[in-house]
Design an enzyme around this catalytic site. Structure first.
Site, PDB file in Angstrom:
ATOM      1  N   LYS A  83       0.856  -1.189   0.000  1.00 24.96           N
ATOM      2  CA  LYS A  83       0.000   0.000   0.000  1.00 24.96           C
ATOM      3  C   LYS A  83       0.893   1.240   0.000  1.00 24.96           C
ATOM      4  O   LYS A  83       1.788   1.376   0.852  1.00 24.96           O
ATOM      5  CB  LYS A  83      -0.858  -0.045   1.266  1.00 24.96           C
ATOM      6  CG  LYS A  83      -2.201   0.593   1.147  1.00 24.96           C
ATOM      7  CD  LYS A  83      -3.001   0.193   2.375  1.00 24.96           C
ATOM      8  CE  LYS A  83      -4.280   0.943   2.471  1.00 24.96           C
ATOM      9  NZ  LYS A  83      -4.903   0.745   3.792  1.00 24.96           N
TER      10      LYS A  83
HETATM   11  C1  E4P Z   1      -8.045   1.815   3.675  1.00 26.08           C
HETATM   12  O1  E4P Z   1      -7.468   0.850   3.225  1.00 26.08           O
HETATM   13  C2  E4P Z   1      -7.858   2.375   5.017  1.00 26.08           C
HETATM   14  O2  E4P Z   1      -7.238   1.399   5.830  1.00 26.08           O
HETATM   15  C3  E4P Z   1      -9.126   2.722   5.736  1.00 26.08           C
HETATM   16  O3  E4P Z   1     -10.270   2.344   5.002  1.00 26.08           O
HETATM   17  C4  E4P Z   1      -9.175   4.072   6.346  1.00 26.08           C
HETATM   18  O4  E4P Z   1     -10.411   4.253   6.969  1.00 26.08           O
HETATM   19  P1  E4P Z   1     -10.698   5.334   8.111  1.00 26.08           P
HETATM   20  O5  E4P Z   1     -11.006   6.624   7.447  1.00 26.08           O
HETATM   21  O6  E4P Z   1     -11.893   4.779   8.829  1.00 26.08           O
HETATM   22  O7  E4P Z   1      -9.473   5.399   8.964  1.00 26.08           O
END
Ligand code: E4P
Length: 218
Positions: A83
């Site tokens: 990522k």
């Molecule tokens: C995406 O892969 C992220 O890990 C995640 O969806 C972030 O979400 P949040 O805005 O609830 O932290």
């Protein structure tokens, strides 16, 4: 649309994996910060629990370090997806990792232009953040739809991974518009499952089954 879990909590992942609904997992540095233990061991265990793409995020800022960290993460297990944040350095790192054959999930994506850049650099997944866009007074579902539409004719196997999901409505909107994946926090999986009429209906069925058994026995 495939359902991923957005969590680094091994207990939650194991519980939801047992439902038979998980096709992958996403993690991020904040989710990892909520659990104890060594990151590599956590990623390995997640790969044992769920047979699908498992996103592990780099924390490096510079493209060379992102590439080295991404290669180290990818070496943990064939299902690891690296990522990488949406940025100029991130695009350059994505392009290098993609040409090595390593899958990249470009994260923190909010707009269609960002998504097009991510896909063009070779990202295998693009992660628009729905809830965080809502948080600043925008419409995260509309932004997600624009990204899905913009990538429709894109000549690559890039998949739109709807992220920052806050409720079941986000999930259903993502499914209706044709997003490829939604990554869902554990709490939202339970919200998706539960309905008062289901609970009341089951209670009545159980009571009637017990009443019949008692009558037959007597
Ligand atoms: C995406 O892969 C992220 O890990 C995640 O969806 C972030 O979400 P949040 O805005 O609830 O932290």
């Amino acid at each position: 649309m495939k359902l991923f879990i957005d969590s680094a909590d091994l207990h939650e992942i194991e519980t939801l994996a047992a439902w038979g609904v998980l096709k992958g997992v996403t993690t991020n540095p904040s989710l990892l910060n909520q659990v104890e233990g060594d990151e590599i061991s956590i990623y390995r265990r997640i790969c044992e629990l769920v047979d699908g793409p498992i996103s592990a995020e780099v924390v490096a800022q510079d493209r060379h370090e992102m590439v080295s960290e991404g290669r180290r993460l990818a070496a943990i297990h064939p299902n690891i997806v690296v990522k990488i944040p949406t940025s100029a350095e991130g695009l350059r790192a994505t392009s290098t990792l993609a040409s090595d054959g390593i899958s990249v999930n470009m994260t923190l994506c909010f707009t269609a232009p960002q998504a097009l850049l991510a896909a063009s650099a070779g990202a295998r997944y693009v992660s628009p953040f729905v809830g965080r866009y809502d948080d600043i007074g925008n419409n995260g579902v509309d932004a997600l739809r624009e990204i899905v539409d913009a990538l429709l004719g894109f000549d690559s196997e890039v998949e739109v991974l709807a992220a920052s999901i806050r409720n079941p409505i986000h999930v259903i909107e993502a499914a209706k518009m044709g997003a490829d994946i939604a990554t869902i926090p554990p709490k939202v999986f339970y919200q998706m499952l539960e309905h008062p009429l289901t609970s009341a209906g089951l209670e009545k069925f159980n009571a009637d089954a017990a009443a019949r058994r008692t009558r037959q026995a007597g």
